[in-house]
Scaffold this motif. Structure first.
Motif, PDB file in Angstrom:
ATOM      1  N   ASP A 267       8.655 -10.347  -7.964  1.00 27.94           N
ATOM      2  CA  ASP A 267       8.951  -8.966  -8.350  1.00 27.94           C
ATOM      3  C   ASP A 267       8.840  -8.076  -7.125  1.00 27.94           C
ATOM      4  O   ASP A 267       7.809  -8.080  -6.442  1.00 27.94           O
ATOM      5  N   ILE A 268       9.890  -7.318  -6.873  1.00 29.35           N
ATOM      6  CA  ILE A 268       9.921  -6.470  -5.688  1.00 29.35           C
ATOM      7  C   ILE A 268      10.106  -5.022  -6.111  1.00 29.35           C
ATOM      8  O   ILE A 268      11.024  -4.692  -6.852  1.00 29.35           O
ATOM      9  N   SER A 269       9.222  -4.162  -5.638  1.00 26.60           N
ATOM     10  CA  SER A 269       9.369  -2.728  -5.805  1.00 26.60           C
ATOM     11  C   SER A 269       8.992  -2.108  -4.470  1.00 26.60           C
ATOM     12  O   SER A 269       7.966  -2.462  -3.885  1.00 26.60           O
ATOM     13  N   THR A 270       9.817  -1.201  -3.990  1.00 26.73           N
ATOM     14  CA  THR A 270       9.624  -0.677  -2.644  1.00 26.73           C
ATOM     15  C   THR A 270       8.610   0.449  -2.562  1.00 26.73           C
ATOM     16  O   THR A 270       8.257   0.877  -1.481  1.00 26.73           O
ATOM     17  N   TYR A 271       8.127   0.946  -3.695  1.00 25.39           N
ATOM     18  CA  TYR A 271       7.104   1.990  -3.735  1.00 25.39           C
ATOM     19  C   TYR A 271       7.443   3.140  -2.802  1.00 25.39           C
ATOM     20  O   TYR A 271       8.469   3.768  -2.955  1.00 25.39           O
ATOM     21  N   ASN A 272       6.605   3.425  -1.801  1.00 23.05           N
ATOM     22  CA  ASN A 272       6.803   4.589  -0.939  1.00 23.05           C
ATOM     23  C   ASN A 272       7.544   4.288   0.361  1.00 23.05           C
ATOM     24  O   ASN A 272       7.631   5.147   1.225  1.00 23.05           O
ATOM     25  N   ALA A 273       8.041   3.075   0.517  1.00 26.28           N
ATOM     26  CA  ALA A 273       8.742   2.715   1.754  1.00 26.28           C
ATOM     27  C   ALA A 273       9.975   3.582   1.941  1.00 26.28           C
ATOM     28  O   ALA A 273      10.653   3.940   0.980  1.00 26.28           O
ATOM     29  N   GLU A 274      10.260   3.929   3.184  1.00 22.09           N
ATOM     30  CA  GLU A 274      11.446   4.713   3.518  1.00 22.09           C
ATOM     31  C   GLU A 274      12.513   3.859   4.194  1.00 22.09           C
ATOM     32  O   GLU A 274      13.690   4.170   4.135  1.00 22.09           O
ATOM     33  N   THR A 275      12.080   2.773   4.845  1.00 24.90           N
ATOM     34  CA  THR A 275      12.995   1.900   5.572  1.00 24.90           C
ATOM     35  C   THR A 275      12.720   0.449   5.202  1.00 24.90           C
ATOM     36  O   THR A 275      11.562   0.016   5.198  1.00 24.90           O
TER      37      THR A 275
ATOM     38  N   ALA B 109       0.848  -1.192   0.000  1.00 22.40           N
ATOM     39  CA  ALA B 109       0.000   0.000   0.000  1.00 22.40           C
ATOM     40  C   ALA B 109       0.885   1.243   0.000  1.00 22.40           C
ATOM     41  O   ALA B 109       1.998   1.229   0.545  1.00 22.40           O
ATOM     42  N   ASP B 110       0.410   2.304  -0.597  1.00 23.49           N
ATOM     43  CA  ASP B 110       1.171   3.552  -0.647  1.00 23.49           C
ATOM     44  C   ASP B 110       1.492   4.089   0.744  1.00 23.49           C
ATOM     45  O   ASP B 110       2.454   4.818   0.926  1.00 23.49           O
ATOM     46  N   SER B 111       0.690   3.721   1.725  1.00 26.47           N
ATOM     47  CA  SER B 111       0.883   4.217   3.087  1.00 26.47           C
ATOM     48  C   SER B 111       2.009   3.505   3.839  1.00 26.47           C
ATOM     49  O   SER B 111       2.439   3.969   4.894  1.00 26.47           O
ATOM     50  N   VAL B 112       2.514   2.389   3.300  1.00 21.73           N
ATOM     51  CA  VAL B 112       3.571   1.630   3.984  1.00 21.73           C
ATOM     52  C   VAL B 112       4.886   2.402   3.901  1.00 21.73           C
ATOM     53  O   VAL B 112       5.399   2.670   2.819  1.00 21.73           O
TER      54      VAL B 112
ATOM     55  N   ILE C 264      14.531  -0.655  -6.024  1.00 19.69           N
ATOM     56  CA  ILE C 264      14.537   0.094  -4.774  1.00 19.69           C
ATOM     57  C   ILE C 264      14.389   1.555  -5.151  1.00 19.69           C
ATOM     58  O   ILE C 264      15.286   2.153  -5.749  1.00 19.69           O
ATOM     59  N   GLY C 265      13.235   2.120  -4.830  1.00 19.58           N
ATOM     60  CA  GLY C 265      12.880   3.468  -5.257  1.00 19.58           C
ATOM     61  C   GLY C 265      13.563   4.578  -4.478  1.00 19.58           C
ATOM     62  O   GLY C 265      14.215   4.356  -3.454  1.00 19.58           O
ATOM     63  N   SER C 266      13.369   5.786  -4.952  1.00 21.86           N
ATOM     64  CA  SER C 266      14.032   6.962  -4.395  1.00 21.86           C
ATOM     65  C   SER C 266      13.534   7.337  -3.003  1.00 21.86           C
ATOM     66  O   SER C 266      14.189   8.105  -2.299  1.00 21.86           O
ATOM     67  N   SER C 267      12.403   6.797  -2.567  1.00 18.07           N
ATOM     68  CA  SER C 267      11.896   7.111  -1.227  1.00 18.07           C
ATOM     69  C   SER C 267      12.648   6.370  -0.129  1.00 18.07           C
ATOM     70  O   SER C 267      12.645   6.782   1.029  1.00 18.07           O
ATOM     71  N   VAL C 268      13.316   5.271  -0.475  1.00 20.67           N
ATOM     72  CA  VAL C 268      14.037   4.473   0.526  1.00 20.67           C
ATOM     73  C   VAL C 268      15.269   5.229   1.007  1.00 20.67           C
ATOM     74  O   VAL C 268      16.088   5.673   0.209  1.00 20.67           O
ATOM     75  N   ARG C 269      15.390   5.369   2.334  1.00 15.53           N
ATOM     76  CA  ARG C 269      16.539   6.051   2.932  1.00 15.53           C
ATOM     77  C   ARG C 269      17.484   5.069   3.619  1.00 15.53           C
ATOM     78  O   ARG C 269      18.680   5.276   3.661  1.00 15.53           O
ATOM     79  N   THR C 270      16.914   3.981   4.171  1.00 18.12           N
ATOM     80  CA  THR C 270      17.714   3.040   4.950  1.00 18.12           C
ATOM     81  C   THR C 270      17.409   1.607   4.525  1.00 18.12           C
ATOM     82  O   THR C 270      16.243   1.219   4.423  1.00 18.12           O
TER      83      THR C 270
END
Length: 135
Positions: free
Chosen positions: A27-35, A9-12, A52-58
């Protein structure tokens, strides 16, 4: 457990420790995940692609350890910290058939064995330098 496809979900914002360990997701895409937590996707076999999308920081320790990727791997600019063995993945295709993983300019810290052989450093990364292929 075997999951072929799973849409977050986008909220994750956090993918917890061990969340998808050994689950068989293709298939793995991190979408809106940050961690991405420790061991979150470790031990996956025959994963078709990993983005691994641009929203992931850690990316946590061993997050993708020994994950076998068949087709492509994308690590976008945005990731700042990569834990030990965080992206220690294996590829199931010939080396001349894929682009090497590039450590983005945003990465500020990582631990030993974080990347597979052939990983390259974005030349714009202000935190690290590469000499003869070694970071």
């Amino acid at each position: 457990m075997s999951i072929e496809e799973y849409t977050l979900a986008d909220s994750v914002k956090t993918i917890g420790d061990y969340a998808f360990e050994n689950c068989g997701i293709r298939d793995i895409s991190t979408y809106n995940a940050e961690t991405i937590g420790d061991y979150a996707f470790s031990g996956l076999i025959r994963t078709s692609s990993l983005h691994i999308g641009s929203s992931v920081r850690t990316i946590g320790d061993n997050a993708f350890e020994v994950t076998l990727i068949e087709n492509n791997f994308t690590l976008e600019n945005g990731v700042q910290t990569i834990g030990e063995n965080g992206l220690y993945v294996e590829f199931d295709f010939e080396a001349d058939e894929y682009e090497p993983i590039t450590i983005p300019a945003s990465v500020r810290s990582f631990c030993g064995n974080s990347f597979p052989e052939g990983t390259v450093l974005d030349e714009n990364n202000p935190y690290f330098t590469s000499v003869d292929g070694s970071i």
